[in-house]
Design a protein around this motif. Structure first.
Motif, PDB file in Angstrom:
ATOM      1  N   TYR A  75     -12.138   4.634  -5.434  1.00 33.58           N
ATOM      2  CA  TYR A  75     -11.388   4.348  -4.204  1.00 33.58           C
ATOM      3  C   TYR A  75     -12.248   3.563  -3.224  1.00 33.58           C
ATOM      4  N   HIS A  76     -13.507   4.019  -3.048  1.00 36.82           N
ATOM      5  CA  HIS A  76     -14.407   3.369  -2.085  1.00 36.82           C
ATOM      6  C   HIS A  76     -14.646   1.904  -2.469  1.00 36.82           C
ATOM      7  N   ALA A  77     -14.787   1.648  -3.778  1.00 38.19           N
ATOM      8  CA  ALA A  77     -15.017   0.279  -4.253  1.00 38.19           C
ATOM      9  C   ALA A  77     -13.782  -0.594  -4.011  1.00 38.19           C
ATOM     10  N   LEU A  78     -12.597  -0.081  -4.408  1.00 37.25           N
ATOM     11  CA  LEU A  78     -11.373  -0.881  -4.253  1.00 37.25           C
ATOM     12  C   LEU A  78     -11.054  -1.107  -2.780  1.00 37.25           C
ATOM     13  N   ASN A  79     -11.190  -0.055  -1.957  1.00 37.07           N
ATOM     14  CA  ASN A  79     -10.899  -0.225  -0.532  1.00 37.07           C
ATOM     15  C   ASN A  79     -11.950  -1.121   0.125  1.00 37.07           C
ATOM     16  N   GLY A  80     -13.183  -1.099  -0.420  1.00 38.50           N
ATOM     17  CA  GLY A  80     -14.224  -1.992   0.098  1.00 38.50           C
ATOM     18  C   GLY A  80     -13.835  -3.451  -0.083  1.00 38.50           C
ATOM     19  N   VAL A  81     -13.246  -3.770  -1.253  1.00 38.04           N
ATOM     20  CA  VAL A  81     -12.750  -5.136  -1.473  1.00 38.04           C
ATOM     21  C   VAL A  81     -11.675  -5.476  -0.444  1.00 38.04           C
ATOM     22  N   ARG A  82     -10.795  -4.497  -0.181  1.00 39.11           N
ATOM     23  CA  ARG A  82      -9.731  -4.691   0.811  1.00 39.11           C
ATOM     24  C   ARG A  82     -10.326  -4.946   2.202  1.00 39.11           C
ATOM     25  N   VAL A  83     -11.360  -4.181   2.573  1.00 39.47           N
ATOM     26  CA  VAL A  83     -12.012  -4.370   3.881  1.00 39.47           C
ATOM     27  C   VAL A  83     -12.616  -5.774   3.972  1.00 39.47           C
ATOM     28  N   ILE A  84     -13.266  -6.217   2.877  1.00 39.83           N
ATOM     29  CA  ILE A  84     -13.871  -7.556   2.871  1.00 39.83           C
ATOM     30  C   ILE A  84     -12.784  -8.620   3.052  1.00 39.83           C
ATOM     31  N   LEU A  85     -11.636  -8.418   2.370  1.00 40.55           N
ATOM     32  CA  LEU A  85     -10.541  -9.394   2.500  1.00 40.55           C
ATOM     33  C   LEU A  85      -9.958  -9.380   3.910  1.00 40.55           C
ATOM     34  N   ILE A  86      -9.858  -8.186   4.536  1.00 43.63           N
ATOM     35  CA  ILE A  86      -9.360  -8.123   5.917  1.00 43.63           C
ATOM     36  C   ILE A  86     -10.308  -8.886   6.842  1.00 43.63           C
ATOM     37  N   ASP A  87     -11.643  -8.748   6.582  1.00 46.48           N
ATOM     38  CA  ASP A  87     -12.629  -9.393   7.460  1.00 46.48           C
ATOM     39  C   ASP A  87     -12.713 -10.899   7.259  1.00 46.48           C
ATOM     40  N   PHE A  88     -12.629 -11.355   5.999  1.00 40.60           N
ATOM     41  CA  PHE A  88     -12.972 -12.752   5.723  1.00 40.60           C
ATOM     42  C   PHE A  88     -11.787 -13.641   5.350  1.00 40.60           C
ATOM     43  N   TRP A  89     -10.671 -13.043   4.935  1.00 40.62           N
ATOM     44  CA  TRP A  89      -9.511 -13.834   4.516  1.00 40.62           C
ATOM     45  C   TRP A  89      -8.587 -13.944   5.720  1.00 40.62           C
ATOM     46  N   SER A  90      -8.162 -15.174   6.057  1.00 44.64           N
ATOM     47  CA  SER A  90      -7.381 -15.359   7.289  1.00 44.64           C
ATOM     48  C   SER A  90      -6.078 -14.561   7.276  1.00 44.64           C
ATOM     49  N   LYS A  91      -5.507 -14.332   6.074  1.00 43.32           N
ATOM     50  CA  LYS A  91      -4.267 -13.555   6.015  1.00 43.32           C
ATOM     51  C   LYS A  91      -4.511 -12.083   5.724  1.00 43.32           C
ATOM     52  N   GLY A  92      -5.796 -11.686   5.655  1.00 42.71           N
ATOM     53  CA  GLY A  92      -6.141 -10.297   5.332  1.00 42.71           C
ATOM     54  C   GLY A  92      -5.495  -9.270   6.238  1.00 42.71           C
ATOM     55  N   PRO A  93      -5.636  -9.388   7.574  1.00 42.89           N
ATOM     56  CA  PRO A  93      -5.042  -8.379   8.459  1.00 42.89           C
ATOM     57  C   PRO A  93      -3.525  -8.283   8.295  1.00 42.89           C
ATOM     58  N   LYS A  94      -2.878  -9.409   8.017  1.00 42.04           N
ATOM     59  CA  LYS A  94      -1.423  -9.410   7.852  1.00 42.04           C
ATOM     60  C   LYS A  94      -1.010  -8.596   6.620  1.00 42.04           C
ATOM     61  N   TYR A  95      -1.806  -8.715   5.557  1.00 46.48           N
ATOM     62  CA  TYR A  95      -1.449  -8.046   4.309  1.00 46.48           C
ATOM     63  C   TYR A  95      -2.223  -6.750   4.071  1.00 46.48           C
ATOM     64  N   GLN A  96      -2.890  -6.199   5.123  1.00 47.76           N
ATOM     65  CA  GLN A  96      -3.737  -5.023   4.890  1.00 47.76           C
ATOM     66  C   GLN A  96      -2.958  -3.850   4.284  1.00 47.76           C
ATOM     67  N   GLN A  97      -1.706  -3.678   4.721  1.00 44.01           N
ATOM     68  CA  GLN A  97      -0.922  -2.546   4.220  1.00 44.01           C
ATOM     69  C   GLN A  97      -0.509  -2.768   2.764  1.00 44.01           C
ATOM     70  N   ALA A  98      -0.068  -3.995   2.455  1.00 44.17           N
ATOM     71  CA  ALA A  98       0.294  -4.306   1.064  1.00 44.17           C
ATOM     72  C   ALA A  98      -0.930  -4.174   0.156  1.00 44.17           C
ATOM     73  N   MET A  99      -2.113  -4.584   0.680  1.00 43.77           N
ATOM     74  CA  MET A  99      -3.336  -4.474  -0.126  1.00 43.77           C
ATOM     75  C   MET A  99      -3.695  -3.016  -0.369  1.00 43.77           C
ATOM     76  N   LEU A 100      -3.423  -2.134   0.615  1.00 47.62           N
ATOM     77  CA  LEU A 100      -3.724  -0.714   0.404  1.00 47.62           C
ATOM     78  C   LEU A 100      -2.884  -0.155  -0.743  1.00 47.62           C
ATOM     79  N   TRP A 101      -1.563  -0.443  -0.718  1.00 49.31           N
ATOM     80  CA  TRP A 101      -0.719   0.082  -1.800  1.00 49.31           C
ATOM     81  C   TRP A 101      -1.086  -0.556  -3.132  1.00 49.31           C
ATOM     82  N   SER A 102      -1.569  -1.810  -3.106  1.00 49.83           N
ATOM     83  CA  SER A 102      -2.019  -2.433  -4.358  1.00 49.83           C
ATOM     84  C   SER A 102      -3.240  -1.712  -4.913  1.00 49.83           C
TER      85      SER A 102
END
Lengths: 130, 139
Positions: A75-102
């Motif tokens: 979980y920590h590894a997968l959510n870590g990827v999600r955190v990195i995408l939220i920080d560095f990908w311009s659309k990351g914050p928009k899709y943070q919830q969809a990325m969590l369920w993914s």
């Protein structure tokens, strides 16, 4: 009655709980690592000292703890990827919830066969077989 | 509004002064380190867990001979050394952030961080020493 400010990140719901779970899994893994490095250091004392301590881990309860550790780290590894995408990908914050369920879906897909292989020995030891 | 009410606001693009103000970019580098080390640890730690817990059957199969066989290869020695240092610094920094968030008294923060840094030094020194001085023929 004052209301909470709208539109803030990490206030309740999935965003906050995924962050809480990230902290808990990370802290628990850190404490595991402390024990793991120090018991492995017994190989520098003698093979008997190491094997004696490791023998105390060979039971079904520690086997379940192994599954919990793998689940927490995954979980920590997968959510870590999600955190990195939220920080560095311009659309990351928009899709943070969809990325969590993914990542929850990926976690389930990997854990179902993983749990089977990790518990195989314990189950066959308890319910007969070799 | 008079200028006396906002004395800390400097002109845009003012060069940040270190030392005198007591500020540094440490937290920025710590944030960046968590992301870079995290990406490397995904491969090192998930690989380690997959091999040890799923393919090799977990702690049930572990004994001194297993460790000796594994560390006979420089590849796994380097793997384990890198994983030890990155995981300990990543986890230690994570716990430092957690202590800063929840320990409100100055003295509790100081003592908790002293214990944290002592445990990190203990784990890093012991772990590194064991990997470099491992002797499969120890009696």
């Amino acid at each position: 009655m004052p209301t909470a400010p709208a539109g803030t990140l990490y206030r309740g719901r999935e965003g906050m709980w995924s962050w809480v779970a990230h902290r808990i899994t990370g802290a628990l893994t850190f404490f595991f690592l402390f024990a793991h490095v120090l018991d492995t250091a017994l190989v520098r004392v003698s093979p008997e000292a190491y094997d004696t301590v490791i023998a105390t881990y060979k039971n079904p309860i520690v086997n379940l703890l192994e599954v919990a550790l793998v689940g927490a780290v995954l979980y920590h590894a997968l959510n870590g990827v999600r955190v990195i995408l939220i920080d560095f990908w311009s659309k990351g914050p928009k899709y943070q919830q969809a990325m969590l369920w993914s990542i929850v879906a990926v976690w389930m897909l990997l854990m179902i066969p993983g749990v089977y292989f990790m518990l195989e020995h314990t189950v066959s030891a308890i319910f007969g077989g070799s | 509004m008079t200028s006396a009410e906002a004395p800390d606001i400097r002109a845009p693009r003012t060069q940040r002064t270190f030392g005198s103000s007591g500020r540094s970019n440490f937290e920025l580098y710590s944030w960046l380190f968590m992301r870079i080390s995290g990406l490397v640890l995904i491969f090192l730690v998930l690989g380690h867990l997959f091999i040890m817990n799923v393919l090799d059957g977990g702690v049930q199969r572990i004994n001194f001979a297993f460790v000796a066989g594994r560390w006979s290869s420089p590849f796994w020695q380097v793997w384990d050394l890198l994983m030890l240092w990155l995981a300990q610094l990543h986890g230690g920094n994570g716990l430092r952030v957690i202590i800063n968030d929840y320990a409100e008294r100055d003295s509790s923060r100081m003592w908790l961080k002293a214990a944290l840094y002592a445990s990190m030094v203990l784990v890093l020194v012991t772990g590194t020493l064991v990997i470099f001085t491992f002797d499969p023929n120890i009696s």
